[in-house]
Design a protein around this motif. Sequence first.
Motif, PDB file in Angstrom:
ATOM      1  N   ARG A 184       0.799  -1.360  -0.160  1.00 38.67           N
ATOM      2  CA  ARG A 184       0.000  -0.025  -0.052  1.00 38.67           C
ATOM      3  C   ARG A 184       0.942   1.156  -0.093  1.00 38.67           C
ATOM      4  N   GLY A 185       0.522   2.106  -0.798  1.00 37.54           N
ATOM      5  CA  GLY A 185       1.536   3.228  -1.240  1.00 37.54           C
ATOM      6  C   GLY A 185       2.550   3.304  -2.021  1.00 37.54           C
ATOM      7  N   VAL A 186       2.877   1.963  -2.524  1.00 33.69           N
ATOM      8  CA  VAL A 186       4.218   1.742  -3.140  1.00 33.69           C
ATOM      9  C   VAL A 186       4.147   2.753  -4.603  1.00 33.69           C
ATOM     10  N   ARG A 187       3.130   2.934  -5.213  1.00 34.31           N
ATOM     11  CA  ARG A 187       3.239   3.791  -6.385  1.00 34.31           C
ATOM     12  C   ARG A 187       3.506   5.188  -6.145  1.00 34.31           C
ATOM     13  N   THR A 188       2.981   5.927  -5.075  1.00 36.75           N
ATOM     14  CA  THR A 188       3.325   7.153  -4.414  1.00 36.75           C
ATOM     15  C   THR A 188       4.706   7.487  -3.989  1.00 36.75           C
ATOM     16  N   SER A 189       5.038   6.478  -3.234  1.00 36.03           N
ATOM     17  CA  SER A 189       6.761   6.490  -2.822  1.00 36.03           C
ATOM     18  C   SER A 189       7.731   6.252  -4.211  1.00 36.03           C
ATOM     19  N   THR A 190       7.122   5.331  -5.000  1.00 32.24           N
ATOM     20  CA  THR A 190       8.183   5.172  -5.937  1.00 32.24           C
ATOM     21  C   THR A 190       8.160   6.462  -6.926  1.00 32.24           C
ATOM     22  N   GLY A 191       6.937   6.937  -7.261  1.00 30.44           N
ATOM     23  CA  GLY A 191       6.976   8.366  -8.007  1.00 30.44           C
ATOM     24  C   GLY A 191       7.627   9.451  -7.439  1.00 30.44           C
ATOM     25  N   ARG A 192       7.838   9.514  -6.073  1.00 29.69           N
ATOM     26  CA  ARG A 192       8.142  10.361  -5.337  1.00 29.69           C
ATOM     27  C   ARG A 192       9.965  10.398  -5.352  1.00 29.69           C
ATOM     28  N   ALA A 193      10.180   9.091  -5.232  1.00 22.54           N
ATOM     29  CA  ALA A 193      11.460   8.669  -5.353  1.00 22.54           C
ATOM     30  C   ALA A 193      12.159   8.973  -6.852  1.00 22.54           C
ATOM     31  N   MET A 194      11.348   8.798  -7.692  1.00 22.17           N
ATOM     32  CA  MET A 194      11.999   9.186  -9.169  1.00 22.17           C
ATOM     33  C   MET A 194      12.018  10.819  -9.426  1.00 22.17           C
ATOM     34  N   LEU A 195      11.006  11.369  -8.741  1.00 21.32           N
ATOM     35  CA  LEU A 195      11.169  13.085  -8.833  1.00 21.32           C
ATOM     36  C   LEU A 195      12.425  13.531  -7.991  1.00 21.32           C
ATOM     37  N   VAL A 196      12.446  13.231  -6.606  1.00 18.94           N
ATOM     38  CA  VAL A 196      13.568  13.524  -6.346  1.00 18.94           C
ATOM     39  C   VAL A 196      14.861  13.318  -6.828  1.00 18.94           C
ATOM     40  N   THR A 197      14.994  12.031  -7.306  1.00 15.58           N
ATOM     41  CA  THR A 197      16.305  11.537  -7.976  1.00 15.58           C
ATOM     42  C   THR A 197      16.690  12.279  -9.066  1.00 15.58           C
ATOM     43  N   SER A 198      15.483  12.360  -9.955  1.00 13.30           N
ATOM     44  CA  SER A 198      15.651  13.115 -11.156  1.00 13.30           C
ATOM     45  C   SER A 198      16.181  14.749 -10.943  1.00 13.30           C
ATOM     46  N   THR A 199      15.388  15.311  -9.908  1.00 13.06           N
ATOM     47  CA  THR A 199      15.813  16.553  -9.469  1.00 13.06           C
ATOM     48  C   THR A 199      17.256  16.773  -9.114  1.00 13.06           C
ATOM     49  N   ARG A 200      17.706  15.742  -8.140  1.00 15.44           N
ATOM     50  CA  ARG A 200      19.115  15.845  -7.783  1.00 15.44           C
ATOM     51  C   ARG A 200      20.177  15.385  -8.886  1.00 15.44           C
ATOM     52  N   MET A 201      19.688  14.707  -9.860  1.00 15.68           N
ATOM     53  CA  MET A 201      20.762  14.486 -10.983  1.00 15.68           C
ATOM     54  C   MET A 201      20.734  15.941 -12.155  1.00 15.68           C
ATOM     55  N   LEU A 202      19.590  16.504 -12.091  1.00 12.94           N
ATOM     56  CA  LEU A 202      19.539  17.774 -12.775  1.00 12.94           C
ATOM     57  C   LEU A 202      20.446  18.876 -12.126  1.00 12.94           C
ATOM     58  N   VAL A 203      20.407  19.005 -10.754  1.00 11.32           N
ATOM     59  CA  VAL A 203      21.071  19.832 -10.050  1.00 11.32           C
ATOM     60  C   VAL A 203      22.729  19.513 -10.063  1.00 11.32           C
ATOM     61  N   TYR A 204      22.999  18.224  -9.931  1.00  6.89           N
ATOM     62  CA  TYR A 204      24.407  17.845  -9.942  1.00  6.89           C
ATOM     63  C   TYR A 204      25.051  18.295 -11.311  1.00  6.89           C
ATOM     64  N   GLU A 205      24.350  17.960 -12.595  1.00  2.00           N
ATOM     65  CA  GLU A 205      24.566  18.027 -13.828  1.00  2.00           C
ATOM     66  C   GLU A 205      24.787  19.649 -14.098  1.00  2.00           C
ATOM     67  N   LYS A 206      24.189  20.478 -13.685  1.00  2.00           N
ATOM     68  CA  LYS A 206      24.297  21.852 -13.790  1.00  2.00           C
ATOM     69  C   LYS A 206      25.169  22.380 -12.996  1.00  2.00           C
ATOM     70  N   THR A 207      25.540  21.733 -11.580  1.00  7.19           N
ATOM     71  CA  THR A 207      26.463  22.475 -11.027  1.00  7.19           C
ATOM     72  C   THR A 207      27.833  21.992 -11.469  1.00  7.19           C
ATOM     73  N   ILE A 208      28.121  20.711 -12.123  1.00  4.50           N
ATOM     74  CA  ILE A 208      29.158  20.412 -12.742  1.00  4.50           C
ATOM     75  C   ILE A 208      29.469  21.238 -14.104  1.00  4.50           C
ATOM     76  N   GLN A 209      28.465  21.654 -14.636  1.00  2.97           N
ATOM     77  CA  GLN A 209      28.617  22.445 -15.745  1.00  2.97           C
ATOM     78  C   GLN A 209      29.066  23.844 -15.458  1.00  2.97           C
ATOM     79  N   LEU A 210      28.326  24.415 -14.473  1.00  2.00           N
ATOM     80  CA  LEU A 210      28.813  25.947 -14.071  1.00  2.00           C
ATOM     81  C   LEU A 210      30.229  25.820 -13.545  1.00  2.00           C
ATOM     82  N   LEU A 211      30.659  24.847 -12.909  1.00  2.00           N
ATOM     83  CA  LEU A 211      32.129  24.535 -12.239  1.00  2.00           C
ATOM     84  C   LEU A 211      33.016  24.400 -13.322  1.00  2.00           C
TER      85      LEU A 211
END
Length: 74
Positions: free
Chosen positions: A44-71
């Motif tokens: 129960r709740g696995v879809r919501t948790s998985t969706g949240r995890a995908m969103l959070v991970t995607s955001t982290r990867m985007l910020v990481y890539e942009k930070t590396i690009q700026l540096l």
Amino acid sequence: AWICNYPFDTLKTVMQGKGAHEMIPMKTAFLSIWNTGGANAFFRGVRTSTGRAMLVTSTRMLVYEKTIQLLREQ
């Protein structure tokens, strides 16, 4: 991996339900979950948790890539 581990997380959450000082025994927590909905209750709740995890991970990867690009531009 997250979906396979989710039932154990559900069990842990129910065991800790009364707070840090009062844990429910594993057998009691398992039977409580099982009696509320069988095997499906452990997911129960696995879809919501998985969706949240995908969103959070995607955001982290985007910020990481942009930070590396700026540096590298400096």
